[in-house]
Design an enzyme around this catalytic site. Structure first.
Site, PDB file in Angstrom:
ATOM      1  CG  ASP B 137      -6.665  -3.932  10.749  1.00 16.09           C
ATOM      2  OD1 ASP B 137      -7.864  -3.324  10.268  1.00 16.09           O
ATOM      3  OD2 ASP B 137      -5.516  -3.092  10.937  1.00 16.09           O
ATOM      4  CG  HIS B 144      -5.055   1.582   2.855  1.00 10.23           C
ATOM      5  ND1 HIS B 144      -3.810   2.433   3.075  1.00 10.23           N
ATOM      6  CD2 HIS B 144      -5.114   0.704   3.655  1.00 10.23           C
ATOM      7  CE1 HIS B 144      -3.373   1.690   4.061  1.00 10.23           C
ATOM      8  NE2 HIS B 144      -3.799   0.779   4.485  1.00 10.23           N
ATOM      9  NE  ARG B 153       1.764  -6.417  -5.054  1.00  6.64           N
ATOM     10  CZ  ARG B 153       1.622  -5.972  -3.812  1.00  6.64           C
ATOM     11  NH1 ARG B 153       2.313  -6.128  -2.749  1.00  6.64           N
ATOM     12  NH2 ARG B 153       0.252  -5.447  -3.447  1.00  6.64           N
ATOM     13  CD  GLU B 210      -3.551   1.823   8.497  1.00  2.91           C
ATOM     14  OE1 GLU B 210      -4.411   1.042   8.607  1.00  2.91           O
ATOM     15  OE2 GLU B 210      -2.574   1.373   8.017  1.00  2.91           O
ATOM     16  CD  GLU B 212      -8.194   0.730   9.844  1.00  2.00           C
ATOM     17  OE1 GLU B 212      -8.791  -0.099  10.720  1.00  2.00           O
ATOM     18  OE2 GLU B 212      -6.923   0.582   9.459  1.00  2.00           O
ATOM     19  CG  ASP B 244      -4.616   0.143  12.506  1.00  5.79           C
ATOM     20  OD1 ASP B 244      -4.082  -0.358  13.364  1.00  5.79           O
ATOM     21  OD2 ASP B 244      -4.661  -0.559  11.497  1.00  5.79           O
ATOM     22  CD  GLN B 251       2.845  -2.102   8.636  1.00  6.46           C
ATOM     23  OE1 GLN B 251       2.691  -1.023   9.248  1.00  6.46           O
ATOM     24  NE2 GLN B 251       1.942  -3.096   8.065  1.00  6.46           N
ATOM     25  CE1 TYR B 255       6.177  -6.296   5.263  1.00  7.16           C
ATOM     26  CE2 TYR B 255       4.024  -7.085   5.108  1.00  7.16           C
ATOM     27  CZ  TYR B 255       5.223  -6.974   4.220  1.00  7.16           C
ATOM     28  OH  TYR B 255       5.080  -6.480   3.044  1.00  7.16           O
ATOM     29  CE  LYS B 264      -1.221  -1.874  10.671  1.00  3.26           C
ATOM     30  NZ  LYS B 264      -1.824  -0.884  10.219  1.00  3.26           N
TER      31      LYS B 264
END
Lengths: 317, 317
Positions: B137, B144, B153, B210, B212, B244, B251, B255, B264
Site C-alpha cells: 500500500d 491525502h 502537525r 479509502e 484507491e 482500503d 489504527q 500503529y 487495515k
C-alpha cells in the site's frame, strides 16, 4: 522427557536428537525433485522413500493413506493435516529410529531402504520448507523493544504506550523469504550520512541481522472470525530460525509514518528445518511478567506460554 | 482515440466501451467453474467459450496456442504472457465486437456462440480476479498525505521530510483481499475513546474507506535485481478499484512505531474487473510537480507518467 536413544550414530551434542525430528524439503543424490525429509543426527531420513515400504500404511495408521503429502514440494499439505497427525507421525518415527524399535525390519535391518532413504546431511540440498502466503513480523522481544526505546527516548520512556497492551506487528514481504544459505545482495537505498542533510543513494552502510523465531501457521480461519487465544496453538505447525535482515540507515529515513519497508523486505532468511510444535512442549515456561492487565481476548489459560530455548548467533565480519 | 462502435447494444455512458474491455474471473449460468470473461457494455463475453470457436487460433495468432489460459481460475497465467499479447488480444476482441468486424461469423452472426458466450452482466458471478502473492500500500495521494499531515502537525509541517523523496509504502495482508460485494465484518479491536485513558475492546467506531487505484504486477524479478524505472511499466498487468477499509480508532492506538496492522488487514476490497494497462494509455498526463529533485533511479523518461481518470464513490450511511 527421557532421552530417546537411537540405533543411528547420533552425536549426544546434536540438536537433531529423536526428541526433535524437524521436517524440511530436500533433494537427495537419487531424487532431485524437492520432497519431505526429516533431520536426525547427522542424517536426513527421506520420507518419500520411507513411504514406499509395504508396511508403511500399517505403521503410520493416523495418516489414513495420505502419504502422498511426503512427495510434495512443500510442507503445506503435511502441515494442514493437523497437530494430532503430526504427533502420531513423530511417535512412529521415534519408534523406527529407537534402539528399542518394534519395527526394525523397516529401516534398521533393511540395507536396501537405508541406501535410498538415509543420507548424510551434507549430501542433501535444502529448499524453502513452506509456501508462505503472508508474513507478519511481531515486535515480540521485550528486551529488544526496551533497548531500542532507550536509544530513541531514554529509559524512563523506553516502551511505547501500546507495547504492553497488544502485540505490535507489521506485515513483511512473503516473496522475499528465502532458505538459509541463499546469497543475499546488500541492498541499495536512500540514506542520510548527514542526518540533517538530503538523502543520497548508496549501498546500505548499516546492514544488520535480527535473530528471531519464525512461527508457521498451518490452518486458515474464515475472514472476520477470530481465533480464540485458547485455540491459537492448534493453528501452529512449527518453528524455524529467522534472520530478519535489516538495513538500518535505509530504515530510519523511510519508516515514518508507515513502518519499515525496503529496509526489511530485501530478504528474510529462515532455517530449512521446521521444528514441529510438539517437539517444543517439554520446554514450556512462564513468560516475563507483564505489569499491564491484559484484555480478556488476550488472556491465556496456561501461564506456561513461552519456550525456554537457547538460540545462538555466530558472526564472521 | 476515436470511439469504437459495437454491433452490441452498449449504453454510450457505459464505462465498459470497446476502448476498455476489462478482464475478470466469472462463473456463468452454464459454467460454474471460475474462468476468464471480458466486460463489454452490460454484457460479459466468456473467453473460455469463445476460445472453442474453430477459427479462434487463426484470429488470436499472438496467443501462440496458449488459449488454455482462458480456462484458468485466475488471471495470473494470462497476465504472465506480457503486454504485447494483452495488446493483441484487445485488438482481436475490438475487431470481433466492432460494427466493422471482419470476423462477424465468430460471434455477431453466430447465434449458437452468442447463447453460450454472451451473458447479461447481472447473470454472471464474479470472483477474485488474481491470486495475489504480496500486497503493498503506497501513500501515493499527495492531497491525502497533505491533509492528514495538517490534522496531525499543522500546515507548515504537513508532509513528512521523506515524502517528496521516495515512495512511502508498507506491506498489507494479501490473504484479506476480497472481491467487491464480499460482506465485510466490522472489526473489533483495542480503541481509546478517552485518548489519555487505557484502551477498551470494542467494535471499531471509526470505520473508514479509502478509494484507491490497485495496480497488478504480472512479472517477477529476481531477488536483488532492481527493475529500472524506465522498464517498470512492462511489469504492470492492469488496474482495479481498491477500497482500503480502515478502522481509524484501532489504527491510531496500534500503529506506533511499526505502521498500520489490524486496523487495515481485516479486509481490502478490489473490483472484479481488471482494466488492462493499454486501455489507460490514452489518458496519460503530467503528474503534480515535485519541488524536490529526484534521485536518478526514480527519474522517469516520460513526463506523462500518471493517468487522468475520474474515480467516484457513492456512500449509503
Amino acid at each position: 522427557m527421557a532421552p530417546l536413544e537411537s540405533w543411528l550414530d547420533i552425536d549426544p551434542a546434536s540438536d537433531f536428537s529423536l526428541a526433535n525430528l524437524p521436517f524440511g524439503i530436500v533433494s537427495t543424490p537419487i531424487d532431485a525433485l524437492p520432497h519431505l525429509g526429516v533431520a536426525v543426527g547427522g542424517y536426513v531420513l527421506d520420507m518419500k522413500q520411507l513411504a514406499t515400504h509395504p508396511d508403511f500404511d500399517t505403521i503410520f495408521t493416523e495418516l489414513k493413506g495420505q502419504k502422498y503429502v511426503f512427495a510434495s514440494s512443500s510442507l503445506n499439505q503435511f502441515a494442514s493435516l493437523g497437530r494430532s497427525v503430526h504427533r502420531a507421525v513423530r511417535h512412529c518415527l521415534q519408534n523406527i529410529l529407537s534402539v528399542h524399535t518394534t519395527v526394525g525390519h523397516v529401516l534398521r535391518d533393511n540395507g536396501q531402504m537405508r541406501d535410498v532413504a538415509l543420507f548424510p546431511r551434507e549430501d542433501v540440498r535444502n529448499h524453502l520448507p513452506m509456501e508462505i502466503g503472508d508474513y507478519t513480523d511481531f515486535y515480540a522481544g521485550y528486551h529488544h523493544a526496551y533497548h531500542v526505546g532507550v536509544m530513541f527516548r531514554g529509559s524512563s520512556n523506553a516502551l511505547q504506550l501500546n507495547y504492553t497492551h497488544l502485540p505490535v506487528g507489521y506485515h513483511g514481504r512473503s516473496s522475499s523469504i528465502v532458505v538459509s544459505g541463499t546469497t543475499i545482495r546488500r541492498p541499495w537505498g536512500q540514506i542520510r550520512p548527514d542526518p540533517s542533510g538530503p538523502p543520497i543513494v548508496s549501498p546500505s552502510r548499516k546492514l544488520d541481522i535480527e535473530l528471531e523465531l519464525g512461527c508457521l501457521v498451518s490452518r486458515p480461519n474464515n475472514m472476520g472470525e477470530p481465533v480464540p487465544v485458547t485455540n491459537a496453538e492448534d493453528y501452529i505447525f512449527g518453528y524455524v530460525l529467522l534472520n530478519d535482515w535489516s538495513a538500518r540507515d535505509i530504515q530510519s529515513w523511510e519508516y515514518v509514518p508507515l513502518g519499515p519497508f525496503n529496509s526489511k523486505n530485501f530478504a528474510s532468511t529462515i532455517s530449512p528445518w521446521v521444528v514441529l510444535a510438539d517437539a517444543l512442549e517439554p520446554h514450556r515456561t512462564k513468560a516475563i511478567e507483564n505489569p499491564t492487565p491484559l484484555q480478556g481476548y488476550l488472556k491465556e489459560a496456561d501461564a506456561n506460554n513461552v519456550f525456554d530455548i537457547l538460540l545462538e548467533v555466530s558472526l564472521t565480519s
